[in-house]
Design an enzyme around this catalytic site. Structure first.
Site, PDB file in Angstrom:
ATOM      1  N   LEU A   1      27.076 -83.223 -20.470  1.00 46.88           N
ATOM      2  CA  LEU A   1      27.865 -83.888 -21.515  1.00 46.88           C
ATOM      3  C   LEU A   1      28.993 -84.698 -20.870  1.00 46.88           C
ATOM      4  O   LEU A   1      29.088 -85.913 -21.070  1.00 46.88           O
ATOM      5  CB  LEU A   1      28.440 -82.832 -22.476  1.00 46.88           C
ATOM      6  CG  LEU A   1      29.393 -83.345 -23.564  1.00 46.88           C
ATOM      7  CD1 LEU A   1      28.650 -84.251 -24.551  1.00 46.88           C
ATOM      8  CD2 LEU A   1      30.046 -82.176 -24.327  1.00 46.88           C
TER       9      LEU A   1
ATOM     10  N   GLU B   1      31.563 -86.863 -18.719  1.00 47.82           N
ATOM     11  CA  GLU B   1      31.404 -88.060 -17.889  1.00 47.82           C
ATOM     12  C   GLU B   1      32.714 -88.335 -17.161  1.00 47.82           C
ATOM     13  O   GLU B   1      33.755 -87.790 -17.548  1.00 47.82           O
ATOM     14  CB  GLU B   1      31.030 -89.259 -18.769  1.00 47.82           C
ATOM     15  CG  GLU B   1      29.708 -89.025 -19.476  1.00 47.82           C
ATOM     16  CD  GLU B   1      29.165 -90.255 -20.189  1.00 47.82           C
ATOM     17  OE1 GLU B   1      29.870 -91.286 -20.232  1.00 47.82           O
ATOM     18  OE2 GLU B   1      28.033 -90.161 -20.672  1.00 47.82           O
TER      19      GLU B   1
ATOM     20  N   SER C   1      37.501 -84.218 -22.141  1.00 46.38           N
ATOM     21  CA  SER C   1      37.947 -83.603 -23.398  1.00 46.38           C
ATOM     22  C   SER C   1      37.514 -84.450 -24.590  1.00 46.38           C
ATOM     23  O   SER C   1      37.103 -83.932 -25.626  1.00 46.38           O
ATOM     24  CB  SER C   1      39.469 -83.463 -23.402  1.00 46.38           C
ATOM     25  OG  SER C   1      39.856 -82.511 -22.444  1.00 46.38           O
TER      26      SER C   1
ATOM     27  N   THR D   1      27.404 -78.171 -13.768  1.00 41.62           N
ATOM     28  CA  THR D   1      26.992 -76.919 -13.128  1.00 41.62           C
ATOM     29  C   THR D   1      25.471 -76.904 -12.965  1.00 41.62           C
ATOM     30  O   THR D   1      24.756 -77.274 -13.910  1.00 41.62           O
ATOM     31  CB  THR D   1      27.414 -75.719 -14.008  1.00 41.62           C
ATOM     32  OG1 THR D   1      28.814 -75.775 -14.220  1.00 41.62           O
ATOM     33  CG2 THR D   1      27.038 -74.393 -13.364  1.00 41.62           C
TER      34      THR D   1
ATOM     35  N   GLY E   1      50.338 -57.622  -1.901  1.00 38.97           N
ATOM     36  CA  GLY E   1      51.292 -58.209  -0.959  1.00 38.97           C
ATOM     37  C   GLY E   1      50.597 -59.243  -0.087  1.00 38.97           C
ATOM     38  O   GLY E   1      49.679 -59.933  -0.548  1.00 38.97           O
TER      39      GLY E   1
ATOM     40  N   GLU F   1      34.096 -76.240 -20.114  1.00 38.89           N
ATOM     41  CA  GLU F   1      33.637 -76.015 -21.504  1.00 38.89           C
ATOM     42  C   GLU F   1      34.818 -76.059 -22.479  1.00 38.89           C
ATOM     43  O   GLU F   1      34.891 -75.309 -23.459  1.00 38.89           O
ATOM     44  CB  GLU F   1      32.812 -74.732 -21.610  1.00 38.89           C
ATOM     45  CG  GLU F   1      31.548 -74.863 -20.747  1.00 38.89           C
ATOM     46  CD  GLU F   1      30.392 -73.971 -21.134  1.00 38.89           C
ATOM     47  OE1 GLU F   1      30.397 -73.405 -22.230  1.00 38.89           O
ATOM     48  OE2 GLU F   1      29.440 -73.876 -20.315  1.00 38.89           O
TER      49      GLU F   1
HETATM   50  C1  LIG Z   1      38.126 -82.436 -28.938  1.00 41.25           C
HETATM   51  C2  LIG Z   1      36.959 -82.118 -29.829  1.00 41.25           C
HETATM   52  C3  LIG Z   1      37.132 -80.763 -30.468  1.00 41.25           C
HETATM   53  C4  LIG Z   1      36.953 -83.184 -30.912  1.00 41.25           C
HETATM   54  O1  LIG Z   1      35.917 -82.993 -31.756  1.00 41.25           O
HETATM   55  P1  LIG Z   1      35.641 -84.095 -32.882  1.00 41.25           P
HETATM   56  O2  LIG Z   1      36.843 -84.240 -33.768  1.00 41.25           O
HETATM   57  O3  LIG Z   1      35.154 -85.344 -32.224  1.00 41.25           O
HETATM   58  O4  LIG Z   1      34.440 -83.446 -33.615  1.00 41.25           O
HETATM   59  P2  LIG Z   1      34.212 -83.242 -35.157  1.00 41.25           P
HETATM   60  O5  LIG Z   1      34.354 -84.570 -35.815  1.00 41.25           O
HETATM   61  O6  LIG Z   1      35.044 -82.101 -35.612  1.00 41.25           O
HETATM   62  O7  LIG Z   1      32.686 -82.789 -35.170  1.00 41.25           O
HETATM   63  C5  LIG Z   1      31.651 -83.728 -34.899  1.00 41.25           C
HETATM   64  C6  LIG Z   1      30.397 -83.244 -35.599  1.00 41.25           C
HETATM   65  O8  LIG Z   1      29.965 -82.026 -35.000  1.00 41.25           O
HETATM   66  C7  LIG Z   1      29.995 -80.958 -35.956  1.00 41.25           C
HETATM   67  N1  LIG Z   1      30.497 -79.771 -35.304  1.00 41.25           N
HETATM   68  C8  LIG Z   1      31.666 -79.660 -34.665  1.00 41.25           C
HETATM   69  N2  LIG Z   1      31.811 -78.426 -34.178  1.00 41.25           N
HETATM   70  C9  LIG Z   1      30.698 -77.763 -34.556  1.00 41.25           C
HETATM   71  C10 LIG Z   1      30.246 -76.442 -34.403  1.00 41.25           C
HETATM   72  N3  LIG Z   1      30.966 -75.572 -33.714  1.00 41.25           N
HETATM   73  N4  LIG Z   1      29.039 -76.089 -34.924  1.00 41.25           N
HETATM   74  C11 LIG Z   1      28.286 -76.969 -35.603  1.00 41.25           C
HETATM   75  N5  LIG Z   1      28.658 -78.265 -35.782  1.00 41.25           N
HETATM   76  C12 LIG Z   1      29.846 -78.623 -35.299  1.00 41.25           C
HETATM   77  C13 LIG Z   1      30.940 -81.409 -37.052  1.00 41.25           C
HETATM   78  O9  LIG Z   1      30.657 -80.816 -38.275  1.00 41.25           O
HETATM   79  C14 LIG Z   1      30.633 -82.901 -37.061  1.00 41.25           C
HETATM   80  O10 LIG Z   1      29.416 -83.152 -37.747  1.00 41.25           O
HETATM   81  P3  LIG Z   1      29.367 -84.105 -39.009  1.00 41.25           P
HETATM   82  O11 LIG Z   1      29.817 -85.452 -38.474  1.00 41.25           O
HETATM   83  O12 LIG Z   1      30.353 -83.536 -39.969  1.00 41.25           O
HETATM   84  O13 LIG Z   1      27.961 -84.074 -39.482  1.00 41.25           O
HETATM   85  C15 LIG Z   1      35.629 -82.175 -29.051  1.00 41.25           C
HETATM   86  O14 LIG Z   1      35.426 -83.453 -28.537  1.00 41.25           O
HETATM   87  C16 LIG Z   1      35.621 -81.169 -27.936  1.00 41.25           C
HETATM   88  O15 LIG Z   1      35.290 -80.011 -28.142  1.00 41.25           O
HETATM   89  N6  LIG Z   1      35.935 -81.621 -26.703  1.00 41.25           N
HETATM   90  C17 LIG Z   1      35.812 -80.818 -25.521  1.00 41.25           C
HETATM   91  C18 LIG Z   1      34.478 -81.074 -24.941  1.00 41.25           C
HETATM   92  C19 LIG Z   1      34.115 -80.052 -23.891  1.00 41.25           C
HETATM   93  O16 LIG Z   1      34.277 -78.857 -24.082  1.00 41.25           O
HETATM   94  N7  LIG Z   1      33.569 -80.543 -22.779  1.00 41.25           N
HETATM   95  C20 LIG Z   1      33.107 -79.725 -21.721  1.00 41.25           C
HETATM   96  C21 LIG Z   1      31.602 -79.752 -21.719  1.00 41.25           C
HETATM   97  S1  LIG Z   1      30.965 -78.842 -20.412  1.00 41.25           S
HETATM   98  C22 LIG Z   1      30.199 -80.024 -19.434  1.00 41.25           C
HETATM   99  O17 LIG Z   1      29.769 -81.042 -19.820  1.00 41.25           O
HETATM  100  C23 LIG Z   1      30.034 -79.628 -18.016  1.00 41.25           C
HETATM  101  C24 LIG Z   1      28.849 -78.895 -17.933  1.00 41.25           C
HETATM  102  S2  LIG Z   1      29.142 -77.322 -17.490  1.00 41.25           S
HETATM  103  O18 LIG Z   1      28.355 -77.123 -16.446  1.00 41.25           O
HETATM  104  O19 LIG Z   1      29.615 -76.464 -18.405  1.00 41.25           O
END
Ligand SMILES: CC(C)(COP(=O)(O)OP(=O)(O)OC[C@H]1O[C@@H](n2cnc3c(N)ncnc32)[C@H](O)[C@@H]1OP(=O)(O)O)[C@@H](O)C(=O)NCCC(=O)NCCSC(=O)CCS(=O)O
Length: 377
Positions: A123, A125, A130, A156, A337, A361
């Site tokens: 996910l 980039e 965030s 990962t 220590g 995450e």
């Molecule tokens: C910062 C954020 C929390 C911002 O989120 P948004 O405001 O952009 O999102 P929403 O508009 O609230 O939701 C969009 C869409 O998704 C649905 N939704 C949201 N949460 C859930 C849920 N828990 N379960 C089901 N659906 C959900 C929500 O209803 C909306 O749908 P509709 O449009 O209403 O149909 C967010 O951007 C955020 O969490 N940011 C952090 C990202 C992050 O954690 N990145 C790390 C990823 S890990 C990675 O890539 C590395 C890989 S690793 O190896 O781990």
């Protein structure tokens, strides 16, 4: 919290595995940056790589509480191994289980749940961490394929993994609803591991920059519907965050136990250092924080098992567990220590390994942001 019989069995099995197969090797893997291939195979044999996947798809069909218990134990043995396990289970297998077609489950989920293939989650980039919805990786339809171009960061198992869940923009005019998810085998031409990162800790787990260069993915590998990708990412990160919280508890506990044992042996001023109130109180605070964090983890996991919304509770668990874990590991070094600062003792490595739990995450501030949303009228 009262545990069920099968949960106790899972915890005890994971504890034994961690003691025998992880703890004795963790320092060596860290120093040599060795991917723990044998240990990962062992986790597969125990069913720990398909813990939440039903048996009909090759998994162990366990609940989230059992999963959290297992992750805590594995993390207490080796933080890096627990990261590979967490990413694989939570954001590798689960998206396919929940959103995949029967063909996709047959082809990808079953071998993943059996531990024959390891999952990665693409996910983040370079310019979209965030703010996950601002990703730029593009997928353009070309006949019966999608062609992916772009870069992913902090992945990962990006090089050691076999199957990546990749998020890309399929409709640049549709914002969050223009993002789609794809299942991409990592041996697909155009899936390029452009860099394996050097990190502070978790050296046994590879963290990669991945570049997609004209990477052609069959249309049948789209996961879920076109435009559903962002929702798939966030929904699965919710479960992923419970996993990171559980591994934070595990690493904190390992550091605490090392410090407690040391305090019961080491003597200063004519008595064991645990008999100095300053050390005993520090240990008491550490034990209390770990128990509180574990309860938050189990509450979130139990809610998820009941099919109830648990986004806020998952974020609270991750926020609290990851932050106290660093405090506990720091206190564990203090109790040791000068020896705590040396690589001869495990707390030095655990302190480095645990730091990232406040970042990956979803950073602590992202967790606070999501929790705060639930407080607004
Ligand atoms: C910062 C954020 C929390 C911002 O989120 P948004 O405001 O952009 O999102 P929403 O508009 O609230 O939701 C969009 C869409 O998704 C649905 N939704 C949201 N949460 C859930 C849920 N828990 N379960 C089901 N659906 C959900 C929500 O209803 C909306 O749908 P509709 O449009 O209403 O149909 C967010 O951007 C955020 O969490 N940011 C952090 C990202 C992050 O954690 N990145 C790390 C990823 S890990 C990675 O890539 C590395 C890989 S690793 O190896 O781990």
């Amino acid at each position: 919290m009262r545990l069920e019989e099968h949960q106790i069995m899972v915890r005890d099995t994971a504890r034994e595995f961690a003691e025998n197969e992880l703890k004795p090797h963790a320092a060596k893997w860290d120093i040599h940056h060795t991917f723990p291939a044998e240990a990962i195979a062992g986790l597969g044999e125990l069913g720990f790589l398909g813990m939440l996947v039903p048996e009909e798809y090759g998994g162990a069909g366990m609940d989230h509480v059992a999963y959290a218990l297992a992750l805590e134990e594995i993390a207490a043995g080796d933080g890096a191994t627990s990261t590979i396990m967490s990413v694989h289970n939570s954001v590798g297998c689960m998206p396919i289980l929940k959103f995949g077609t029967e063909n996709q489950k047959e082809k990808y989920l079953i071998p993943m749940a059996r531990g024959e293939k390891i999952g990665a989650f693409c996910l983040t980039e370079p310019q979209a961490g965030s703010d996950a919805s601002s990703l730029r990786t593009r997928a353009v339809r070309d006949g019966d394929h999608w062609v992916l171009n772009g870069s992913k960061q902090f992945i990962t198992s990006g090089s050691e993994g076999d199957v990546a869940i990749v998020f890309a923009v399929t409709d640049p005019d549709a914002g969050k609803r223009g993002i789609s998810a794809f299942i991409v085998p990592t041996d697909t031409p155009g899936y390029v591991v452009s860099r394996v990162e050097e990190k502070l800790g978790q050296n046994a787990s590879d963290t990669c920059q991945i570049t997609f260069v004209e990477c052609r993915v069959p249309a049948e590998n789209m996961l879920g519907a076109e435009g559903q990708g962002y929702k798939i990412a966030l929904a699965n990160l919710e479960g992923g965050r419970i996993g990171i919280a559980a591994q934070s508890v595990g690493m904190a506990r390992a550091a605490f136990e090392a410090a407690r044992d040391y305090a019961n042996e080491r003597e200063t001023f004519g008595k064991k250092i645990i008999d100095h109130q300053a050390v005993a109180f520090r240990l008491a605070d550490m034990a209390t924080k770990i128990d509180a964090a574990r309860l938050l983890v189990h509450r979130a996991a139990a809610l998820r098992d009941d099919g109830k919304p648990c986004l806020t509770e998952a974020c609270m668990a991750k926020l609290y567990a990851s932050e106290i874990a660093e405090q506990v590991c720091s206190a564990a070094i203090q109790i040791h220590g000068g020896y705590g600062y040396l690589k001869d003792f495990p707390v030095e490595r655990i302190y480095r390994d645990v730091r990232v739990c406040q970042i990956y995450e979803g950073t602590s501030d992202i967790q606070r942001m999501v929790i705060a949303r639930s407080l607004a009228d």
